[in-house]
Each structure stands twice: as structure tokens, then as C-alpha cells.
Design an enzyme around this catalytic site. Structure first.
Site, mmCIF file in Angstrom:
data_model
loop_
_atom_site.group_PDB
_atom_site.id
_atom_site.type_symbol
_atom_site.label_atom_id
_atom_site.label_comp_id
_atom_site.label_asym_id
_atom_site.label_seq_id
_atom_site.Cartn_x
_atom_site.Cartn_y
_atom_site.Cartn_z
ATOM 1 N N SER A 194 -10.248 5.516 -4.585
ATOM 2 C CA SER A 194 -11.281 6.641 -4.891
ATOM 3 C C SER A 194 -10.754 7.709 -5.918
ATOM 4 O O SER A 194 -11.679 8.187 -6.685
ATOM 5 C CB SER A 194 -11.555 7.433 -3.562
ATOM 6 O OG SER A 194 -10.199 7.770 -2.911
ATOM 7 N N TYR A 206 -14.977 0.932 -7.024
ATOM 8 C CA TYR A 206 -16.187 1.880 -6.806
ATOM 9 C C TYR A 206 -17.141 1.790 -8.050
ATOM 10 O O TYR A 206 -18.228 1.897 -8.201
ATOM 11 C CB TYR A 206 -16.064 3.138 -6.566
ATOM 12 C CG TYR A 206 -15.161 3.400 -5.338
ATOM 13 C CD1 TYR A 206 -15.691 3.139 -3.981
ATOM 14 C CD2 TYR A 206 -13.738 3.304 -5.245
ATOM 15 C CE1 TYR A 206 -14.995 3.253 -2.736
ATOM 16 C CE2 TYR A 206 -12.956 3.570 -4.018
ATOM 17 C CZ TYR A 206 -13.506 3.285 -2.861
ATOM 18 O OH TYR A 206 -12.730 3.626 -1.767
ATOM 19 N N LYS A 216 -2.181 -1.620 -3.817
ATOM 20 C CA LYS A 216 -2.924 -0.399 -3.869
ATOM 21 C C LYS A 216 -2.321 0.985 -3.988
ATOM 22 O O LYS A 216 -1.239 0.845 -3.233
ATOM 23 C CB LYS A 216 -3.716 -0.296 -2.424
ATOM 24 C CG LYS A 216 -4.659 0.746 -2.181
ATOM 25 C CD LYS A 216 -5.492 0.616 -0.803
ATOM 26 C CE LYS A 216 -5.994 1.968 -0.613
ATOM 27 N NZ LYS A 216 -6.439 1.972 0.611
ATOM 28 N N LYS A 271 1.303 9.965 5.836
ATOM 29 C CA LYS A 271 1.547 8.464 6.368
ATOM 30 C C LYS A 271 2.732 7.734 5.536
ATOM 31 O O LYS A 271 2.913 6.586 5.679
ATOM 32 C CB LYS A 271 0.251 7.712 5.724
ATOM 33 C CG LYS A 271 -0.897 8.375 6.321
ATOM 34 C CD LYS A 271 -2.280 7.698 5.901
ATOM 35 C CE LYS A 271 -3.553 8.117 6.806
ATOM 36 N NZ LYS A 271 -4.754 7.320 6.562
ATOM 37 N N GLU A 273 7.540 -6.779 1.322
ATOM 38 C CA GLU A 273 6.184 -6.820 1.944
ATOM 39 C C GLU A 273 5.383 -8.162 1.645
ATOM 40 O O GLU A 273 4.809 -8.749 2.447
ATOM 41 C CB GLU A 273 5.491 -5.458 1.632
ATOM 42 C CG GLU A 273 6.101 -4.448 2.173
ATOM 43 C CD GLU A 273 5.646 -4.441 3.807
ATOM 44 O OE1 GLU A 273 4.912 -5.146 4.379
ATOM 45 O OE2 GLU A 273 6.288 -3.402 4.287
ATOM 46 N N ARG A 283 -10.437 9.973 1.919
ATOM 47 C CA ARG A 283 -10.686 10.654 3.039
ATOM 48 C C ARG A 283 -11.648 11.652 3.184
ATOM 49 O O ARG A 283 -12.136 11.907 4.424
ATOM 50 C CB ARG A 283 -9.126 11.446 3.229
ATOM 51 C CG ARG A 283 -8.046 10.170 3.514
ATOM 52 C CD ARG A 283 -6.671 10.834 3.367
ATOM 53 N NE ARG A 283 -5.734 9.629 3.229
ATOM 54 C CZ ARG A 283 -4.502 9.980 2.969
ATOM 55 N NH1 ARG A 283 -3.896 11.084 3.102
ATOM 56 N NH2 ARG A 283 -3.473 9.017 2.972
ATOM 57 N N LYS A 341 0.891 -1.153 0.051
ATOM 58 C CA LYS A 341 0.059 0.078 -0.036
ATOM 59 C C LYS A 341 0.894 1.240 0.004
ATOM 60 O O LYS A 341 1.584 1.371 0.976
ATOM 61 C CB LYS A 341 -0.938 -0.131 1.159
ATOM 62 C CG LYS A 341 -1.640 1.252 1.227
ATOM 63 C CD LYS A 341 -2.715 1.013 2.517
ATOM 64 C CE LYS A 341 -3.523 2.466 2.431
ATOM 65 N NZ LYS A 341 -4.391 2.404 3.578
#
Ligand code: PBG
Length: 328
Positions: free
Chosen positions: A278, A317, A252, A221, A237, A209, A199
Site C-alpha cells: 500500500s 493495487y 513483501k 510487529k 524462512e 492499516r 514479510k
């Protein structure tokens, strides 16, 4: 004139041939629909930066689930939009067994047992700091091990509420293994973990958000989400998540990271998921509203290309719109 032996266009002469030789397909059963949940009743509030996406109260969510199932979408990923008054620095509300998120998961599984419910594991919806883990008040550091303790408890509550799949989206080190061990020791051996393995610290999460009002209050982040410049790190990872017992691994965002999707597919034998986030949805919606892109065609092309890159499943979405298009 020498004869031309190779004419790749021969395979493109008509639709039947083109379909006969098509290498990849997208199916409705590949899709997971992310949905936003709020507390209360009779709420269906459109998210301004995500036209066509809503914050639903649980009573309004049920008909939406019904219509997704009717279209053949059999998996959802549920995110809670929590009121500020319930947020604190430890995200305590996530451990409140009576919270609307856990209650709704149970309700969905009672009413629609065939719908696969993926629950989010991260603190940001509940955190007054807007971070996925606990923030050290003095140093501002996002505390790894202290955060995992909470995340494991949260994951267990979600699994006990009936979630089929846990989606740790927090990017703390070691959380997959600890969640897996906790599930095993509680007898929840069939609860799946879809790890947000790679991610990235991406600017494409902006509309999400907005939907949750969960942007970090301070800083960014980047100390836990990955640097967009890196791919070896993504494979590290991945390796760790395989060792720690992930069932499905995820990349992602999607569109700018298709190389990472391909690398995942080539380097593991688990289902690979991609999160069409998004901002990717908002880009197509905005361009379509301006008349600059054909919404349906660009959506279908984008989702198909995830499959070509190696994705087995796609969180998007556009799940409902794509399912409608496939149904014809
Ligand atoms: C946070 C989380 C984010 C998304 C899913 N879970 C945003 C973030 O990391 O700030 C983004 C999804 C999207 O943009 O569609 N745990």
C-alpha cells in the site's frame, strides 16, 4: 583513431530493435489485485490514503470482479475490514462460519469460478489488539502456537468456502506445515498456499492499516515480522516454507526489497511472488497528484522491474490500471 567495436547503443537505435531485444515483459496474467471487503450493502468507500482503492460491500464487489476479469486480471486477494464491535482479543469472528468474508468468497466462486480467490490468513483484521496473532494479556507476547491453532481453523474455513489460494500473512513459525497437513487431512489437496515467506516489519503498510483500521493498539510487529536489515534470515524462512509445503513464496514489501526477490528466485524452484504494498502505491499516487511524477510511466516501470528482479507474480493495487495500459 582505433575503430570502436562495441557500441551497445546500436541495440537501442529504434523501437523495433529495442523491443526485439527486451529481456523482460509484464503481462496482465502476472497480476493479482488486492481488494478490501466490508459488510453491508451498496458500500463503495474510497480509502483516503489509497486514492482509487475502495472498501466494497459484496454486492458492489461483484461488478469490480467482472471488470477485472474483462481486463484479463484473473486473481484477487481479498481482505476484510471488520467493524470494531466484531473484534476481540482472539479474533473469534474469523471462525464464525456466517461471517461476511467467508460468505463473499463462496459467492464470488459461484458467480465467477474462473476468478482465482486468495484468502488472507492472519488475525489482525479481527483482533481488538491489531496483531496478527493472539497477544498474551500479561506479557504482551504474541503467542505463536496458540495463534496457529486458530489460523489453521481459519484457513480450513476459507478453503471450504472455496478459496483457491491461502495467503498466511501472519509470520508465525510453523504455520505453513500445519495448514498444509490440515488441508491434506480434510481432502483439500488442491488448495494452494502462497506463503508470505519474507514479510518485513515495514513502515510501508500504513495505508493498508488505514483501510482495515487494523494498526496494532500497542507496540509493533517486530517480534514476528522480519528486520529490514536482514537477507540470510529471509533465505532461512524460504527454506522452511519449502520444507513445509508452500506452493508459492512471497517477498513483501516490493520496491525496497528487490534483492530479496532476486535471492528467492535463485534459491528455489517455486513461483516467486512480490507484494507491491500500500505505501508503494500511495507514494506514486501522491507524487503524481502533485505533478511530480508521471503516474502511468512510473507504475509501469516499477512493475516491470519486479519482473526483472525475478518475480513471477505481483500483488499490486495497480493491477487494474496496468491491465488497462497493457490492453492499450
Ligand atoms: C497483515 C497484513 C498487512 C498487509 C497485508 N497483510 C499489514 C501488516 O502486516 O500490518 C499489508 C499490505 C499492504 O500494505 O498493502 N496481516
Amino acid at each position: 583513431m582505433p575503430t570502436m567495436l562495441n557500441r551497445p547503443r546500436r541495440l537501442r537505435v529504434n523501437p523495433s530493435l529495442r523491443e526485439l531485444c527486451q529481456e523482460n515483459q509484464i503481462q496482465t496474467c502476472d497480476l493479482i489485485a488486492p481488494l478490501f471487503l466490508v459488510d453491508g450493502k451498496k458500500v463503495q468507500q474510497e480509502i483516503s490514503s489509497m486514492p482509487g482503492q475502495y472498501r466494497f460491500s459484496s454486492d458492489m464487489l461483484m461488478p469490480e470482479i467482472d471488470s477485472l476479469l474483462g481486463l484479463g486480471v484473473k486473481a484477487i486477494s481479498l481482505f476484510p475490514a471488520v467493524e470494531d464491535k466484531f473484534k476481540d482479543s482472539k479474533g473469534s469472528y474469523c471462525l464464525n462460519q456466517e461471517n461476511f468474508y467467508l460468505q463473499t468468497i463462496s459467492k464470488i466462486k459461484q458467480q465467477y469460478p474462473e476468478m482465482l480467490v486468495m484468502a488472507d490468513v492472519a488475525l489482525d483484521p479481527y483482533s481488538s489488539d491489531g496483531h496478527d496473532g493472539i497477544v498474551d494479556a500479561k506479557s504482551g507476547e504474541i503467542l505463536n502456537d496458540e495463534s496457529i491453532e486458530l489460523l489453521v481453523k481459519m484457513a480450513l474455513l476459507e478453503a471450504q468456502a472455496g478459496a483457491d489460494i491461502l495467503g498466511p500473512s501472519d509470520m508465525m513459525d510453523g504455520r505453513i506445515g500445519l495448514i498444509r497437513q490440515a488441508l491434506e487431512s480434510e481432502g483439500l489437496k488442491n488448495t494452494l498456499i502462497m506463503s508470505y515467506s519474507a514479510k518485513y516489519a515495514s513502515s510501508f503498510y500504513g495505508p493498508f492499516r488505514d483501510a482495515l483500521d487494523s494498526a496494532p493498539k500497542k507496540g509493533d510487529k517486530k517480534s514476528y515480522q522480519m528486520n529490514p536489515a536482514n537477507i540470510s534470515e529471509a533465505l532461512k524462512e524460504l527454506e522452511l516454507d519449502l520444507e513445509e509445503g508452500a506452493d508459492i513464496v512471497m517477498v513483501k514489501p516490493g520496491l525496497p526489497y528487490l534483492d530479496v526477490v532476486q535471492a528467492f528466485k535463485q534459491n528455489c524452484h517455486l513461483p516467486v511472488a512480490v507484494y507491491n504494498v500500500s505505501g508503494e502505491y500511495a507514494m506514486i499516487k501522491a507524487a503524481a497528484q502533485k505533478g511530480w511524477l508521471d503516474e502511468q510511466k512510473s507504475m509501469a516501470e516499477m512493475l516491470l522491474c519486479f519482473k526483472r528482479a525475478g518475480a513471477d507474480l505481483i500483488l499490486t493495487y495497480f493491477a487494474k490500471d496496468m491491465a488497462k495500459l497493457l490492453r492499450g
